[in-house]
Design a protein around this motif. Structure first.
Motif, PDB file in Angstrom:
ATOM      1  N   TYR A  83       1.111  -1.311  -0.262  1.00 35.62           N
ATOM      2  CA  TYR A  83      -0.217  -0.133  -0.430  1.00 35.62           C
ATOM      3  C   TYR A  83       0.880   1.189  -0.268  1.00 35.62           C
ATOM      4  O   TYR A  83       2.138   1.343   1.009  1.00 35.62           O
ATOM      5  N   PRO A  84       0.914   1.905  -0.857  1.00 38.86           N
ATOM      6  CA  PRO A  84       1.225   3.147  -0.733  1.00 38.86           C
ATOM      7  C   PRO A  84       0.961   4.004   0.367  1.00 38.86           C
ATOM      8  O   PRO A  84      -0.348   4.124   0.724  1.00 38.86           O
ATOM      9  N   THR A  85       1.567   5.365   0.516  1.00 34.96           N
ATOM     10  CA  THR A  85       1.680   5.780   2.018  1.00 34.96           C
ATOM     11  C   THR A  85      -0.130   6.873   1.508  1.00 34.96           C
ATOM     12  O   THR A  85       0.948   7.263   0.361  1.00 34.96           O
ATOM     13  N   TYR A  86      -1.009   7.447   2.074  1.00 34.34           N
ATOM     14  CA  TYR A  86      -1.684   8.106   1.814  1.00 34.34           C
ATOM     15  C   TYR A  86      -1.291   9.737   2.390  1.00 34.34           C
ATOM     16  O   TYR A  86      -1.529  10.118   3.387  1.00 34.34           O
ATOM     17  N   CYS A  87      -1.167  10.501   1.073  1.00 32.58           N
ATOM     18  CA  CYS A  87      -1.144  12.226   1.354  1.00 32.58           C
ATOM     19  C   CYS A  87      -2.750  12.762   1.388  1.00 32.58           C
ATOM     20  O   CYS A  87      -2.565  14.059   2.072  1.00 32.58           O
ATOM     21  N   GLY A  88      -3.230  12.152   0.935  1.00 36.55           N
ATOM     22  CA  GLY A  88      -4.548  13.319   1.472  1.00 36.55           C
ATOM     23  C   GLY A  88      -4.894  14.214   0.460  1.00 36.55           C
ATOM     24  O   GLY A  88      -4.258  13.700  -0.746  1.00 36.55           O
ATOM     25  N   ALA A  89      -5.572  15.414   0.633  1.00 30.94           N
ATOM     26  CA  ALA A  89      -5.131  16.553  -0.315  1.00 30.94           C
ATOM     27  C   ALA A  89      -4.292  17.338   0.085  1.00 30.94           C
ATOM     28  O   ALA A  89      -4.203  17.210   1.136  1.00 30.94           O
ATOM     29  N   THR A  90      -4.138  18.566  -0.966  1.00 25.99           N
ATOM     30  CA  THR A  90      -3.638  19.500  -0.869  1.00 25.99           C
ATOM     31  C   THR A  90      -3.905  20.667   0.508  1.00 25.99           C
ATOM     32  O   THR A  90      -3.451  21.199   1.124  1.00 25.99           O
ATOM     33  N   SER A  91      -5.366  20.802   0.716  1.00 22.62           N
ATOM     34  CA  SER A  91      -5.968  21.688   1.317  1.00 22.62           C
ATOM     35  C   SER A  91      -7.803  21.220   1.198  1.00 22.62           C
ATOM     36  O   SER A  91      -7.872  20.177  -0.053  1.00 22.62           O
ATOM     37  N   PHE A  92      -8.395  21.979   1.875  1.00 22.88           N
ATOM     38  CA  PHE A  92      -9.790  21.421   1.765  1.00 22.88           C
ATOM     39  C   PHE A  92     -10.767  22.214   1.090  1.00 22.88           C
ATOM     40  O   PHE A  92     -10.898  23.594   2.334  1.00 22.88           O
ATOM     41  N   ILE A  93     -11.237  22.080   0.520  1.00 23.46           N
ATOM     42  CA  ILE A  93     -12.091  23.507   0.050  1.00 23.46           C
ATOM     43  C   ILE A  93     -13.739  22.430  -0.139  1.00 23.46           C
ATOM     44  O   ILE A  93     -13.945  21.654  -0.935  1.00 23.46           O
ATOM     45  N   ASN A  94     -14.740  23.306   0.674  1.00 23.38           N
ATOM     46  CA  ASN A  94     -15.549  23.059   0.661  1.00 23.38           C
ATOM     47  C   ASN A  94     -16.712  22.848  -1.297  1.00 23.38           C
ATOM     48  O   ASN A  94     -16.360  23.653  -1.747  1.00 23.38           O
ATOM     49  N   ILE A  95     -16.787  21.830  -1.483  1.00 17.28           N
ATOM     50  CA  ILE A  95     -17.338  21.884  -3.065  1.00 17.28           C
ATOM     51  C   ILE A  95     -18.967  22.073  -3.006  1.00 17.28           C
ATOM     52  O   ILE A  95     -19.446  21.328  -4.502  1.00 17.28           O
ATOM     53  N   ASP A  96     -19.814  22.477  -2.446  1.00 19.31           N
ATOM     54  CA  ASP A  96     -20.920  22.415  -2.439  1.00 19.31           C
ATOM     55  C   ASP A  96     -21.289  23.262  -3.513  1.00 19.31           C
ATOM     56  O   ASP A  96     -21.008  24.200  -3.414  1.00 19.31           O
ATOM     57  N   ASN A  97     -21.984  22.805  -4.744  1.00 17.29           N
ATOM     58  CA  ASN A  97     -22.827  23.618  -5.539  1.00 17.29           C
ATOM     59  C   ASN A  97     -21.985  23.907  -6.542  1.00 17.29           C
ATOM     60  O   ASN A  97     -21.701  25.280  -6.682  1.00 17.29           O
ATOM     61  N   LYS A  98     -20.917  23.194  -6.047  1.00 18.50           N
ATOM     62  CA  LYS A  98     -19.323  24.276  -7.430  1.00 18.50           C
ATOM     63  C   LYS A  98     -19.678  22.828  -8.180  1.00 18.50           C
ATOM     64  O   LYS A  98     -19.980  21.833  -8.524  1.00 18.50           O
ATOM     65  N   THR A  99     -19.421  23.933  -9.726  1.00 20.83           N
ATOM     66  CA  THR A  99     -19.197  22.733 -10.315  1.00 20.83           C
ATOM     67  C   THR A  99     -17.411  22.604 -10.824  1.00 20.83           C
ATOM     68  O   THR A  99     -16.689  23.296 -10.523  1.00 20.83           O
ATOM     69  N   VAL A 100     -17.324  21.087 -10.402  1.00 20.98           N
ATOM     70  CA  VAL A 100     -15.644  20.458 -10.265  1.00 20.98           C
ATOM     71  C   VAL A 100     -15.642  20.439 -11.539  1.00 20.98           C
ATOM     72  O   VAL A 100     -15.556  19.320 -11.853  1.00 20.98           O
ATOM     73  N   ILE A 101     -13.945  20.574 -11.699  1.00 15.90           N
ATOM     74  CA  ILE A 101     -13.110  19.977 -13.190  1.00 15.90           C
ATOM     75  C   ILE A 101     -12.343  19.218 -12.399  1.00 15.90           C
ATOM     76  O   ILE A 101     -11.211  19.765 -12.039  1.00 15.90           O
ATOM     77  N   LEU A 102     -12.372  18.320 -13.219  1.00 19.16           N
ATOM     78  CA  LEU A 102     -11.815  16.492 -12.035  1.00 19.16           C
ATOM     79  C   LEU A 102     -11.080  16.609 -13.343  1.00 19.16           C
ATOM     80  O   LEU A 102     -11.338  16.104 -14.330  1.00 19.16           O
TER      81      LEU A 102
END
Length: 181
Positions: A83-102
């Motif tokens: 298993y690789p080490t989990y690094c999470g996200a670089t920051s937390f941004i609430n995406i409620d009602n946002k359009t996410v460009i993945l």
């Protein structure tokens, strides 16, 4: 092992620029966009997209890099030491009602994107998620398709698409197709 260069450095930047233009043209209200790059090289491409969009519009879009390690379905308990080490996200941004460009580098079976969609739930309920794939190589196992594609490349399952970015690899941005004999 044979290698074929399918996107060189100048084509790489041109492709990212074209995708940035498509995103800007489609989304008149950029303030509702959040750019999310799947670690590692998807995140690198997301950073380039964000820079291009900022140059085009003058707007600085919120963005973060997403580690999908814990959401993948291809790790089993019998190989826990791998298993690789989990690094999470670089920051937390609430995406409620946002359009996410993945953003991801290569769209193949669709399983990475499925894991990313699962991970995004931890950040809120997006209004919409649009997928960017620098390379779409086919062979989907899940009903997933990209909204923005840099280049579609017909491949065999024995071939591998290698995306190199200056940020992760320390040298020019390029995409290679290799055949494992």
């Amino acid at each position: 092992m044979s290698k074929q260069n399918i996107i060189d450095s100048s084509q790489f930047l041109h492709t990212v620029s074209r995708i940035a233009h498509e995103i800007v043209e489609e989304h008149t209200e950029l303030s509702s966009l959040v750019i999310v790059g799947i670690k590692r090289r998807g995140a690198d491409i997301a950073h380039l997209l964000r820079e291009h969009i900022q140059k085009l519009t003058g707007q600085h879009l919120p963005a973060f890099d997403l580690d999908i390690t814990l959401y993948r379905d291809d790790f089993s308990d019998e190989h826990e030491e791998l298993y690789p080490t989990y690094c999470g996200a670089t920051s937390f941004i609430n995406i409620d009602n946002k359009t996410v460009i993945l953003v991801d580098d290569v769209l193949f079976t669709g399983r990475t994107i499925r894991a990313a969609l699962d991970a995004l739930i931890d950040f809120g309920r997006a209004k919409r998620i649009k997928l960017v794939a620098l390379i779409d190589r086919g062979h989907r196992e899940l009903p997933i398709r990209a909204d923005y594609v840099g280049k579609s490349v017909a491949t065999t399952r024995q071939e591998e698409v290698q995306v190199h970015t200056e940020r992760s690899d320390g040298f020019y941005d390029a995409v290679l197709l290799t055949e494992n004999n």
